[in-house]
Scaffold this motif. Structure first.
Motif, PDB file in Angstrom:
ATOM      1  N   GLN A   8       0.846  -1.190   0.000  1.00  0.00           N
ATOM      2  CA  GLN A   8       0.000   0.000   0.000  1.00  0.00           C
ATOM      3  C   GLN A   8       0.886   1.248   0.000  1.00  0.00           C
ATOM      4  OE1 GLN A   8      -3.534  -0.063   0.349  1.00  0.00           O
ATOM      5  NE2 GLN A   8      -3.651  -2.292   0.373  1.00  0.00           N
ATOM      6  N   GLN A  34      -2.921   5.243  -2.955  1.00  0.00           N
ATOM      7  CA  GLN A  34      -3.936   6.177  -2.490  1.00  0.00           C
ATOM      8  C   GLN A  34      -3.317   7.559  -2.435  1.00  0.00           C
ATOM      9  OE1 GLN A  34      -6.050   4.682   0.840  1.00  0.00           O
ATOM     10  NE2 GLN A  34      -7.218   6.540   1.224  1.00  0.00           N
ATOM     11  N   GLN A  48      -5.298   6.173  10.176  1.00  0.00           N
ATOM     12  CA  GLN A  48      -6.425   5.272   9.959  1.00  0.00           C
ATOM     13  C   GLN A  48      -6.032   3.922   9.376  1.00  0.00           C
ATOM     14  OE1 GLN A  48      -8.883   7.711   7.433  1.00  0.00           O
ATOM     15  NE2 GLN A  48      -9.990   8.624   9.162  1.00  0.00           N
ATOM     16  N   GLN A  49      -4.935   3.870   8.625  1.00  0.00           N
ATOM     17  CA  GLN A  49      -4.571   2.614   7.971  1.00  0.00           C
ATOM     18  C   GLN A  49      -3.070   2.495   7.813  1.00  0.00           C
ATOM     19  OE1 GLN A  49      -5.529   2.740   3.513  1.00  0.00           O
ATOM     20  NE2 GLN A  49      -6.772   4.426   4.278  1.00  0.00           N
ATOM     21  N   ARG A  50      -2.648   1.283   7.452  1.00  0.00           N
ATOM     22  CA  ARG A  50      -1.226   0.985   7.312  1.00  0.00           C
ATOM     23  C   ARG A  50      -0.787   1.164   5.853  1.00  0.00           C
ATOM     24  NH1 ARG A  50       3.075  -2.257   9.079  1.00  0.00           N
ATOM     25  NH2 ARG A  50       4.136  -3.337   7.381  1.00  0.00           N
TER      26      ARG A  50
END
Length: 235
Positions: A8, A34, A48-50
């Motif tokens: 990611q 993203q 919020q996320q890795r």
């Protein structure tokens, strides 16, 4: 070769055309990308996320890249950061590394170099897995848990960035063996290493400040003209 789709990436740039271009370009490598167009949005997403890597523009409308790195590291977030910068001054680049950036690429950049630097960053957790059964590395009272990526020295738990952990794990894994500079760079940063070889000296300095002191044994040794080694020595 494309990286695993599970990787990611967060790409941060306030230029909407460049951001979209980077999202499309790096997605071609099989990466899940993203985007964020400001520092506040980037910091929110990182809470919020890795992400395996942040590709971060130096100049943003709210926070600059240096401030984002500082906030990430002060909060304990060790997500690797590849800085995109138009700053060519050495002092600026050193400041970026000192405050938590793992690598940088100066604008304008060539796409093959960008792809190579991203691949090198994403390989950081894959360099030392020939012995997957080894979950802990030790040297004296120093212990590295390869699964949780925690480092304990005696009763102290050390806070290391991902790059610092990878470098220390490589040297401890081969403790007692002199490692040539280029071999370290290729093994920890990814082969072939693309970047400033002095980056290694910067990170060795980080580790020495965190590991060594008047009341602690010396662990990291410079072998002049060759490279470095990890070996237990008395303070």
């Amino acid at each position: 070769m494309a990286e695993e789709p599970s990787d990611q990436l967060l790409i941060v740039d306030d230029d909407p055309k460049l951001l979209q271009f980077l999202l499309e370009e790096l997605s071609q490598d099989g990466l899940v990308c993203q985007g964020a167009n400001c520092g506040a949005e980037a910091l929110l997403l990182l809470r919020q996320q890795r992400f395996e890597l942040v590709v971060l523009d130096w100049n943003l409308p709210d926070f600059n890249g240096i401030e984002i790195c500082r906030r990430l590291r002060s909060s304990g977030d060790t997500t690797p950061v590849l800085m995109l910068t138009a700053h060519h001054d050495l002092d600026d680049r050193v400041q970026a590394l000192d405050l938590g950036a793992d690598d940088y690429i100066t604008k304008p950049f060539e796409l093959p170099e960008l792809h190579a630097r991203v691949r090198a960053q994403l390989r950081r957790n894959r360099y030392a897995n020939p012995d997957a059964s080894a979950e802990t590395l030790t040297l004296g009272d120093l212990q590295l848990d390869l699964m949780s990526r925690k480092v304990q020295q005696g009763e102290r738990e050390l806070a290391l960035s991902q790059r610092e952990f990878d470098l220390l794990a490589f040297l401890v894994k081969h403790h007692g063996e002199v490692q040539a500079r280029q071999h370290i760079l290729d093994s920890v940063w990814g082969a072939p290493f693309v970047g400033d070889p002095n980056t290694l000296d910067v990170y060795m300095g980080y580790l020495r400040r965190k590991l060594e002191g008047p009341d602690r044994p010396r662990l990291l040794h410079t072998v002049r003209g060759v490279g470095f080694m990890a070996r237990l020595a008395q303070p």
